[in-house]
Structure formats: structure tokens, C-alpha cells
Design a protein around this motif. Structure first.
Motif, PDB file in Angstrom:
ATOM      1  N   ALA A 135     -14.022  -5.964  -2.426  1.00 36.41           N
ATOM      2  CA  ALA A 135     -13.099  -4.961  -2.967  1.00 36.41           C
ATOM      3  C   ALA A 135     -12.662  -3.991  -1.874  1.00 36.41           C
ATOM      4  CB  ALA A 135     -13.768  -4.206  -4.119  1.00 36.41           C
ATOM      5  N   TYR A 136     -13.581  -3.665  -1.011  1.00 35.27           N
ATOM      6  CA  TYR A 136     -13.267  -2.766   0.098  1.00 35.27           C
ATOM      7  C   TYR A 136     -12.208  -3.391   1.003  1.00 35.27           C
ATOM      8  CZ  TYR A 136     -14.007   0.163   4.237  1.00 35.27           C
ATOM      9  OH  TYR A 136     -13.824   1.003   5.304  1.00 35.27           O
ATOM     10  N   MET A 137     -12.355  -4.663   1.345  1.00 36.24           N
ATOM     11  CA  MET A 137     -11.399  -5.321   2.231  1.00 36.24           C
ATOM     12  C   MET A 137     -10.044  -5.478   1.548  1.00 36.24           C
ATOM     13  SD  MET A 137     -13.033  -5.566   4.980  1.00 36.24           S
ATOM     14  CE  MET A 137     -11.792  -6.484   5.878  1.00 36.24           C
ATOM     15  N   ARG A 138     -10.028  -5.768   0.219  1.00 39.62           N
ATOM     16  CA  ARG A 138      -8.750  -5.862  -0.485  1.00 39.62           C
ATOM     17  C   ARG A 138      -8.035  -4.519  -0.478  1.00 39.62           C
ATOM     18  NH1 ARG A 138     -11.797  -9.027  -4.104  1.00 39.62           N
ATOM     19  NH2 ARG A 138     -12.054  -7.212  -5.497  1.00 39.62           N
ATOM     20  N   ALA A 139      -8.797  -3.437  -0.715  1.00 42.96           N
ATOM     21  CA  ALA A 139      -8.195  -2.103  -0.716  1.00 42.96           C
ATOM     22  C   ALA A 139      -7.654  -1.757   0.670  1.00 42.96           C
ATOM     23  CB  ALA A 139      -9.226  -1.065  -1.162  1.00 42.96           C
ATOM     24  N   ARG A 140      -8.394  -2.159   1.692  1.00 43.75           N
ATOM     25  CA  ARG A 140      -7.941  -1.899   3.066  1.00 43.75           C
ATOM     26  C   ARG A 140      -6.633  -2.624   3.359  1.00 43.75           C
ATOM     27  NH1 ARG A 140      -8.518  -4.265   8.085  1.00 43.75           N
ATOM     28  NH2 ARG A 140      -8.739  -2.824   9.848  1.00 43.75           N
ATOM     29  N   GLU A 141      -6.540  -3.899   2.930  1.00 47.25           N
ATOM     30  CA  GLU A 141      -5.316  -4.663   3.159  1.00 47.25           C
ATOM     31  C   GLU A 141      -4.148  -4.092   2.366  1.00 47.25           C
ATOM     32  OE1 GLU A 141      -6.373  -8.607   2.153  1.00 47.25           O
ATOM     33  OE2 GLU A 141      -7.652  -8.924   3.922  1.00 47.25           O
ATOM     34  N   GLN A 142      -4.401  -3.635   1.139  1.00 51.20           N
ATOM     35  CA  GLN A 142      -3.335  -3.032   0.340  1.00 51.20           C
ATOM     36  C   GLN A 142      -2.819  -1.749   0.980  1.00 51.20           C
ATOM     37  OE1 GLN A 142      -5.798  -3.265  -3.386  1.00 51.20           O
ATOM     38  NE2 GLN A 142      -3.821  -3.767  -4.321  1.00 51.20           N
ATOM     39  N   ALA A 143      -3.746  -0.921   1.453  1.00 49.31           N
ATOM     40  CA  ALA A 143      -3.335   0.333   2.093  1.00 49.31           C
ATOM     41  C   ALA A 143      -2.544   0.055   3.363  1.00 49.31           C
ATOM     42  CB  ALA A 143      -4.559   1.194   2.395  1.00 49.31           C
ATOM     43  N   LEU A 144      -2.996  -0.932   4.165  1.00 51.55           N
ATOM     44  CA  LEU A 144      -2.287  -1.278   5.387  1.00 51.55           C
ATOM     45  C   LEU A 144      -0.880  -1.761   5.072  1.00 51.55           C
ATOM     46  CD1 LEU A 144      -2.205  -1.774   8.431  1.00 51.55           C
ATOM     47  CD2 LEU A 144      -3.252  -4.014   8.019  1.00 51.55           C
ATOM     48  N   ALA A 145      -0.745  -2.632   4.069  1.00 52.20           N
ATOM     49  CA  ALA A 145       0.572  -3.148   3.702  1.00 52.20           C
ATOM     50  C   ALA A 145       1.492  -2.023   3.230  1.00 52.20           C
ATOM     51  CB  ALA A 145       0.432  -4.222   2.624  1.00 52.20           C
ATOM     52  N   GLU A 146       0.971  -1.106   2.438  1.00 54.64           N
ATOM     53  CA  GLU A 146       1.795  -0.002   1.937  1.00 54.64           C
ATOM     54  C   GLU A 146       2.219   0.928   3.062  1.00 54.64           C
ATOM     55  OE1 GLU A 146       3.941   2.594  -0.368  1.00 54.64           O
ATOM     56  OE2 GLU A 146       3.257   0.530  -0.794  1.00 54.64           O
ATOM     57  N   ASN A 147       1.314   1.210   3.995  1.00 54.97           N
ATOM     58  CA  ASN A 147       1.680   2.087   5.115  1.00 54.97           C
ATOM     59  C   ASN A 147       2.719   1.430   6.019  1.00 54.97           C
ATOM     60  OD1 ASN A 147       0.180   4.395   4.520  1.00 54.97           O
ATOM     61  ND2 ASN A 147      -1.669   3.553   5.442  1.00 54.97           N
ATOM     62  N   LEU A 148       2.587   0.109   6.263  1.00 60.62           N
ATOM     63  CA  LEU A 148       3.601  -0.583   7.048  1.00 60.62           C
ATOM     64  C   LEU A 148       4.951  -0.542   6.353  1.00 60.62           C
ATOM     65  CD1 LEU A 148       1.564  -3.672   8.309  1.00 60.62           C
ATOM     66  CD2 LEU A 148       2.379  -1.740   9.656  1.00 60.62           C
ATOM     67  N   LYS A 149       4.957  -0.669   5.031  1.00 62.48           N
ATOM     68  CA  LYS A 149       6.197  -0.583   4.254  1.00 62.48           C
ATOM     69  C   LYS A 149       6.821   0.800   4.403  1.00 62.48           C
ATOM     70  CE  LYS A 149       7.851  -1.049  -0.529  1.00 62.48           C
ATOM     71  NZ  LYS A 149       8.123   0.365  -0.831  1.00 62.48           N
ATOM     72  N   ARG A 150       5.990   1.842   4.348  1.00 62.11           N
ATOM     73  CA  ARG A 150       6.517   3.199   4.479  1.00 62.11           C
ATOM     74  C   ARG A 150       7.057   3.465   5.885  1.00 62.11           C
ATOM     75  NH1 ARG A 150       2.803   7.192   0.665  1.00 62.11           N
ATOM     76  NH2 ARG A 150       2.722   5.772  -1.126  1.00 62.11           N
ATOM     77  N   ILE A 151       6.413   2.862   6.887  1.00 62.11           N
ATOM     78  CA  ILE A 151       6.930   2.997   8.249  1.00 62.11           C
ATOM     79  C   ILE A 151       8.303   2.348   8.355  1.00 62.11           C
ATOM     80  CG2 ILE A 151       6.598   2.243  10.631  1.00 62.11           C
ATOM     81  CD1 ILE A 151       3.587   2.580  10.202  1.00 62.11           C
ATOM     82  N   GLU A 152       8.443   1.146   7.793  1.00 57.97           N
ATOM     83  CA  GLU A 152       9.727   0.449   7.861  1.00 57.97           C
ATOM     84  C   GLU A 152      10.825   1.229   7.148  1.00 57.97           C
ATOM     85  OE1 GLU A 152      10.587  -2.177   9.527  1.00 57.97           O
ATOM     86  OE2 GLU A 152       8.593  -2.454  10.369  1.00 57.97           O
ATOM     87  N   GLU A 153      10.481   1.917   6.064  1.00 57.58           N
ATOM     88  CA  GLU A 153      11.476   2.641   5.277  1.00 57.58           C
ATOM     89  C   GLU A 153      11.768   4.031   5.829  1.00 57.58           C
ATOM     90  OE1 GLU A 153       9.808   2.673   1.401  1.00 57.58           O
ATOM     91  OE2 GLU A 153      10.391   0.591   0.926  1.00 57.58           O
TER      92      GLU A 153
END
Length: 455
Positions: free
Chosen positions: A160-178
Motif C-alpha cells: 500500500a505504501y508503494m502504491r501511494a508513493r506511485e500515485q503521488a509521484l504520478a499526480e505531481n508529474l501531472k501538476r508539473i506538466e500543467e
């Protein structure tokens, strides 16, 4: 009829201090307090004002009945939600200016305060212009944390920790792109004593930021010019360069920022590789001109030099050229020697036009000072060689003379054109420090410096 001023490196370039005076009053910073003391006549000396800013005071300036106090404080994020997820990324160190009208010195009146996100790296004043150099860490707006995606009770669930980490990373990369460039840049806030309501404005536009040919880090080094001719300072101009934790040297015409690699890269930002495990230290140098009619900082170019800079006194701008002394060698001290490089503007960057290398093998620079076309360097390991440098030909700097004495000097003060007062430490024949030392040198004959007296 006269009073002392701050001891400065360059004539005409004032430096922030903890104490200033106009002869009648003393303006003093101590801890978080801004004091005003009556100073004249001496028998009537008294504390007449005590203002607690509740923030550590770095330095202050006095000009035109206006005291500018510079502090560093911290703006902490608002913590909300589970496990303290961060609601806003606009947190961290804040450089704050307070301006006080001291026309009536016993009752200083606050006229305005200005907030800049970032850490103060230095400041200077030329006439009614104050230049601030601020290190700002570029961050995306409102980043998410893995804790935003981790449910209560899942603390010890590695998957669960690794899934949460991957979700947070994906969301932050999305926010950087936007994010737009404007979203990533800092804003400053002004609060006027008459209005009381803060107003925010961009501290810099993206067309005022430069990516140097040689850089060190991805922070933003801001150079802000404030006009303090009136009771309320005005943000006159801002420029910036991508570089981290710069040191500051300023002449009446130019501002230089330097930063060494600290085990990190110093090559161009694109396509960099990690350095060797024990790469030789290098220093990035960035130049801004302030010689225009308005004094606005204008980026002129960058360069890199081998080694690291001892302090700002190891730099001097003379006739448009920078002389910079550095100590070379690996981070562990192997192969140490010293050099002097001369940099000049050329083709939109700084280029090396002269160099003197191999000085004092096995020793490092402890102090330097320049006086027009002369230079003075002190190195140390067991004894203290004072080198005198002939800099009349920038393309061919030369050692003019050398004098070996015991101990070492950490500061060189110019007394006229033919005397040096040095302040440092005494040492025995094995290089062990035994106390403090003052020395007076005669350098009227650059080829034969002489020790006149020591204490």
C-alpha cells in the motif's frame, strides 16, 4: 563633527551591518530587537527606542532618514487532513524588509514591510538603491504527498505504501506538466503602514531569468533592486539566474555571484552526468551589470573556474575585469595549490583572459585583498607567506614578491597605498595556533614587502 561608517570592501558600495550611526543616534540590531540610542553628546547616551520584531535580524541600512531592517523568518505550511498532508507548497524561509522613518529618531515609524520567499544570501547599497540577493527554491504549486493516498491502518503495509508513493509521484508529474512558468515563480508581498492590507505582485517574470552556460543547482538566485529614495521602498527591477546558494561580491559597476559544486554538477543543465567520486571542486561565476543609468541588474554571462573561493575578498572587479583567487585540489585536500584567474566579458559569457597557477603548493588561501592593479594573498600550512601580485597586465598576472612570517592572516586591511594591516592568528613552527596576531606591512615596494611591526 564626524562619525564612523561601516567598513566596506569597495568604496561607494555600502554593506548591511548590525550597527549604523548618523553621529547623533546609533541604530543597532541585536537578536530580534531594533534599538535606537542617543549618542551625542556622549554624557547623555541613552536608549530611546526598542522595537522587538520577533524575527532574527540579519542586517540593517541607514540612508536619507530611513532605516531598512532585513530579517529572516519562516512561513510554515497549513497542515490539514490525515497525517498532516500539506495544503500549500508556499512555505519555507522568508526574507523580510522593514522600513522605518527615523526623521524623529527617538520614535521610529514603520512605513512598510516587504516579504520575499527565499533565503537572504547578501545585500548591498549604492546611493538610494538596495540590492538583495535571495536564494529561492523553485517548487510546484500544492504538491501532494504519499500520505494523501495512504489509508489509515496501512502504515505497515509495504504494498500500500508503494502504491501511494506511485500515485503521488504520478499526480505531481501531472501538476508539473500543467503548470505555467508563472506558476513556478515567486511573488513578493508589500504591506504599507497606512493601508495595512498586503498586496502581492510577481517578484520576477520568466523573461528576466537566465539559464547560465555554467550553473550549479536548480534554485533561483534573485537579484532585486529596491529604490529607497522615498519613505516607501519600490521594487525597481529584478533579475535572476538558475544557481544555488550563491556568495556575493559587488563593485560600483558590477555584481558577481559565485557557487561551488559541493560534490554536485557544475556543467550545463541539460544532459549532465554525476561527477566522479572525488571530482576537483569548481566554482560557477555569474555577472550582473549595475552600471546603467537606472542601476538595474542586467545579466552579462557566466563562467567556471577551478577550485573554491575563500571569501568575497578573494574577488575584485577592476576596469571591467574580475580577478578571482581560488584554492585548487581534491575535496580531501590532495594536490592543493592556489591560482588567480582574470575574467572578462566576451560573446555573451565570461571568458578567461589571464591566469596565474601553482601558488603555494600544499597550502590554501586564508585571505586576499586587491588594490587597483595590485593584489595580496596569504596562504598557510605551517608558516604564512604573504604574496604580492602585479596585475598591471591582466593577460599576464605575476607574483611580484613574497614574505614568510609565522602564523596566518584571515583579513587584510588597506592603509593608504603602501601599508597593509593584517588580522589573524599566531602559530608555532609546527603550525599550531597559539593566539591572535596583528601585523603591519610596508608594500611600497611591491617586489620587497617588509614587516614593520606585529602584536
Amino acid at each position: 563633527t564626524s562619525y564612523s561608517e561601516t567598513n566596506v570592501q569597495e568604496r561607494g558600495v555600502d554593506e548591511g551591518d548590525l550597527v549604523k550611526t548618523d553621529g547623533a543616534y546609533i541604530y543597532l540590531a541585536r537578536g530580534t530587537h531594533f534599538f535606537v540610542l542617543k549618542a551625542n553628546p556622549a554624557v547623555e547616551t541613552a536608549l530611546v527606542s526598542d522595537t522587538d520584531l520577533r524575527e532574527p535580524i540579519n542586517e540593517l541600512y541607514l540612508a536619507n532618514n530611513l532605516v531598512t531592517v532585513i530579517t529572516t523568518s519562516y512561513s510554515y505550511p497549513v497542515m490539514t487532513g490525515f497525517a498532516g498532508s500539506v495544503a500549500s507548497s508556499r512555505s519555507g524561509p522568508v526574507t523580510r524588509l522593514y522600513t522605518y522613518d527615523v526623521s524623529t529618531a527617538a520614535t521610529p515609524t514603520l512605513t512598510a514591510s516587504i516579504d520575499f520567499p527565499g533565503t537572504l544570501r547578501g545585500s548591498r547599497r549604492i546611493n538610494t538603491d538596495i540590492y538583495l540577493i535571495i536564494n529561492h527554491t523553485i517548487d510546484i504549486p500544492s504538491p501532494v504527498s504519499l500520505w494523501d493516498y495512504l489509508n489509515p491502518g496501512s502504515f505497515y503495509d509495504r504494498d500500500a505504501y508503494m502504491r501511494a508513493r506511485e500515485q503521488a509521484l504520478a499526480e505531481n508529474l501531472k501538476r508539473i506538466e500543467e503548470a505555467t512558468l508563472d506558476d513556478l515563480l515567486p511573488a513578493y508581498t508589500v504591506t504599507l503602514s497606512t493601508a495595512g492590507t498586503p498586496s502581492a505582485s510577481p517578484a520576477i517574470s520568466y523573461d528576466g531569468i537566465y539559464i547560465p552556460e555554467f550553473g550549479n543547482g536548480t534554485d533561483l538566485s534573485l537579484v532585486v533592486r529596491l529604490d529607497i529614495a522615498g519613505p516607501v521602498p519600490l521594487i525597481a527591477a529584478t533579475s535572476g539566474v538558475l544557481s544555488s546558494w550563491c556568495s556575493v561580491y559587488m563593485s560600483p559597476e558590477s555584481l558577481y555571484l559565485t557557487s561551488d559544486n559541493h560534490w554536485w554538477w557544475i556543467e550545463p543543465m541539460v544532459g549532465v552526468d554525476m561527477p566522479p567520486a572525488n571530482a576537483e571542486p569548481r566554482t560557477a561565476v555569474h555577472k550582473f551589470s549595475v552600471a546603467g543609468p537606472e542601476g538595474n541588474p542586467l545579466y552579462k554571462g557566466s563562467a567556471e573556474v577551478d577550485g573554491w573561493v575563500n571569501d568575497r575578498f578573494s574577488m575584485s572587479d577592476y576596469q571591467g575585469q574580475l580577478r578571482i583567487g581560488t584554492t585548487r585540489g581534491g575535496w580531501w585536500g590532495e594536490g592543493i595549490s592556489n591560482q588567480l584567474a582574470v575574467l572578462s566579458e566576451g560573446d555573451g559569457k565570461l571568458v578567461e583572459v589571464g591566469k596565474l597557477t601553482g601558488l603555494a603548493q600544499g597550502e590554501r588561501i586564508y585571505s586576499m585583498r586587491f588594490d587597483r592593479d595590485r593584489g595580496y594573498m596569504v596562504t598557510f600550512r605551517r608558516t604564512d607567506p604573504l604574496f604580492t601580485l602585479d596585475l598591471r597586465d591582466p593577460a599576464n598576472p605575476q607574483v611580484a614578491g613574497e614574505l614568510v612570517v609565522s602564523g596566518f592572516s584571515t583579513y587584510i586591511h588597506l592603509l593608504g597605498t603602501d601599508r597593509l594591516l593584517t588580522i589573524g592568528r599566531s602559530a608555532d613552527d609546527f603550525g599550531r595556533v597559539t593566539g591572535n596576531k596583528l601585523q603591519l606591512f610596508d608594500v611600497s615596494n611591491l617586489a620587497a614587502p617588509a614587516l614593520l611591526e606585529e602584536l
